[in-house]
Design a protein around this motif. Sequence first.
Motif, PDB file in Angstrom:
ATOM      1  N   TYR A  83       0.826  -1.210   0.000  1.00 49.82           N
ATOM      2  CA  TYR A  83       0.000   0.000   0.000  1.00 49.82           C
ATOM      3  C   TYR A  83       0.858   1.256   0.000  1.00 49.82           C
ATOM      4  O   TYR A  83       0.540   2.238  -0.673  1.00 49.82           O
ATOM      5  N   GLY A  84       1.955   1.258   0.746  1.00 47.84           N
ATOM      6  CA  GLY A  84       2.840   2.425   0.781  1.00 47.84           C
ATOM      7  C   GLY A  84       3.474   2.702  -0.565  1.00 47.84           C
ATOM      8  O   GLY A  84       3.484   3.840  -1.041  1.00 47.84           O
ATOM      9  N   ALA A  85       3.993   1.657  -1.204  1.00 46.15           N
ATOM     10  CA  ALA A  85       4.639   1.828  -2.506  1.00 46.15           C
ATOM     11  C   ALA A  85       3.624   2.207  -3.584  1.00 46.15           C
ATOM     12  O   ALA A  85       3.877   3.107  -4.402  1.00 46.15           O
ATOM     13  N   ALA A  86       2.473   1.533  -3.585  1.00 50.83           N
ATOM     14  CA  ALA A  86       1.448   1.847  -4.588  1.00 50.83           C
ATOM     15  C   ALA A  86       0.932   3.273  -4.414  1.00 50.83           C
ATOM     16  O   ALA A  86       0.753   4.007  -5.399  1.00 50.83           O
ATOM     17  N   GLY A  87       0.722   3.672  -3.178  1.00 52.41           N
ATOM     18  CA  GLY A  87       0.266   5.043  -2.926  1.00 52.41           C
ATOM     19  C   GLY A  87       1.303   6.072  -3.339  1.00 52.41           C
ATOM     20  O   GLY A  87       0.967   7.101  -3.923  1.00 52.41           O
ATOM     21  N   LEU A  88       2.577   5.785  -3.073  1.00 56.40           N
ATOM     22  CA  LEU A  88       3.642   6.705  -3.449  1.00 56.40           C
ATOM     23  C   LEU A  88       3.753   6.825  -4.966  1.00 56.40           C
ATOM     24  O   LEU A  88       3.879   7.931  -5.506  1.00 56.40           O
ATOM     25  N   LEU A  89       3.675   5.695  -5.668  1.00 58.81           N
ATOM     26  CA  LEU A  89       3.727   5.730  -7.131  1.00 58.81           C
ATOM     27  C   LEU A  89       2.536   6.497  -7.706  1.00 58.81           C
ATOM     28  O   LEU A  89       2.681   7.274  -8.649  1.00 58.81           O
ATOM     29  N   VAL A 111      -3.084   9.732   2.080  1.00 60.42           N
ATOM     30  CA  VAL A 111      -3.528   8.984   3.257  1.00 60.42           C
ATOM     31  C   VAL A 111      -3.205   7.500   3.098  1.00 60.42           C
ATOM     32  O   VAL A 111      -2.709   6.857   4.035  1.00 60.42           O
ATOM     33  N   ILE A 112      -3.468   6.940   1.922  1.00 60.54           N
ATOM     34  CA  ILE A 112      -3.155   5.530   1.672  1.00 60.54           C
ATOM     35  C   ILE A 112      -1.666   5.280   1.853  1.00 60.54           C
ATOM     36  O   ILE A 112      -1.260   4.300   2.485  1.00 60.54           O
ATOM     37  N   THR A 113      -0.838   6.165   1.331  1.00 61.20           N
ATOM     38  CA  THR A 113       0.611   6.026   1.467  1.00 61.20           C
ATOM     39  C   THR A 113       1.022   6.092   2.930  1.00 61.20           C
ATOM     40  O   THR A 113       1.816   5.262   3.398  1.00 61.20           O
ATOM     41  N   ALA A 114       0.490   7.060   3.665  1.00 61.46           N
ATOM     42  CA  ALA A 114       0.846   7.212   5.080  1.00 61.46           C
ATOM     43  C   ALA A 114       0.420   5.989   5.896  1.00 61.46           C
ATOM     44  O   ALA A 114       1.187   5.487   6.724  1.00 61.46           O
ATOM     45  N   VAL A 115      -0.777   5.502   5.657  1.00 59.76           N
ATOM     46  CA  VAL A 115      -1.258   4.323   6.381  1.00 59.76           C
ATOM     47  C   VAL A 115      -0.404   3.103   6.033  1.00 59.76           C
ATOM     48  O   VAL A 115      -0.046   2.315   6.906  1.00 59.76           O
ATOM     49  N   GLY A 116      -0.068   2.956   4.769  1.00 60.84           N
ATOM     50  CA  GLY A 116       0.756   1.822   4.349  1.00 60.84           C
ATOM     51  C   GLY A 116       2.124   1.821   5.005  1.00 60.84           C
ATOM     52  O   GLY A 116       2.556   0.816   5.566  1.00 60.84           O
TER      53      GLY A 116
END
Length: 158
Positions: A83-89, A111-116
Amino acid sequence: MRMKYLASLILTLMVTTSCAINTVNSAPDKNKFINIEGTPAYILMEPDKSMELINEDVYICSAEVEGKIRRTKVSMKTVGGVYGAAGLLALIDLATTGGFFASLFIPTFAVITAVGWTTYASADAVSELSVYKNLEICLEEKDYSVVFFIEEEGSKSE
């Protein structure tokens, strides 16, 4: 749907681990308690239980707990990393392409990146607390009294 599941999982873990450890304020008496090596856990020595039996039960409980915790830690790191990598991309893509929808989606993906990444980073701490709590539960099921004492850096006694 996945975001709600992930948020509820994180909330459940936070609530569970917030009350996971029973601690005492003063060091347990070394004549009455034995320390489980490598942990802040102490077991009350009872006259009807030999040191061999106590060590055997500690070994059995530690082995049971280690398998459970390893699976939890790997799952948290995997889900958090994905989730962190996908959100960052997605954030990078939205920031570089711009457009009307970028302003709508950037907060969501932030938010998705931060939660991941928070899930990924907290996996070690959550697994450590879970080890102690599960070890306590296992030993208490075998009729031991378990307490935790965490010595603070500046207050080491002789």
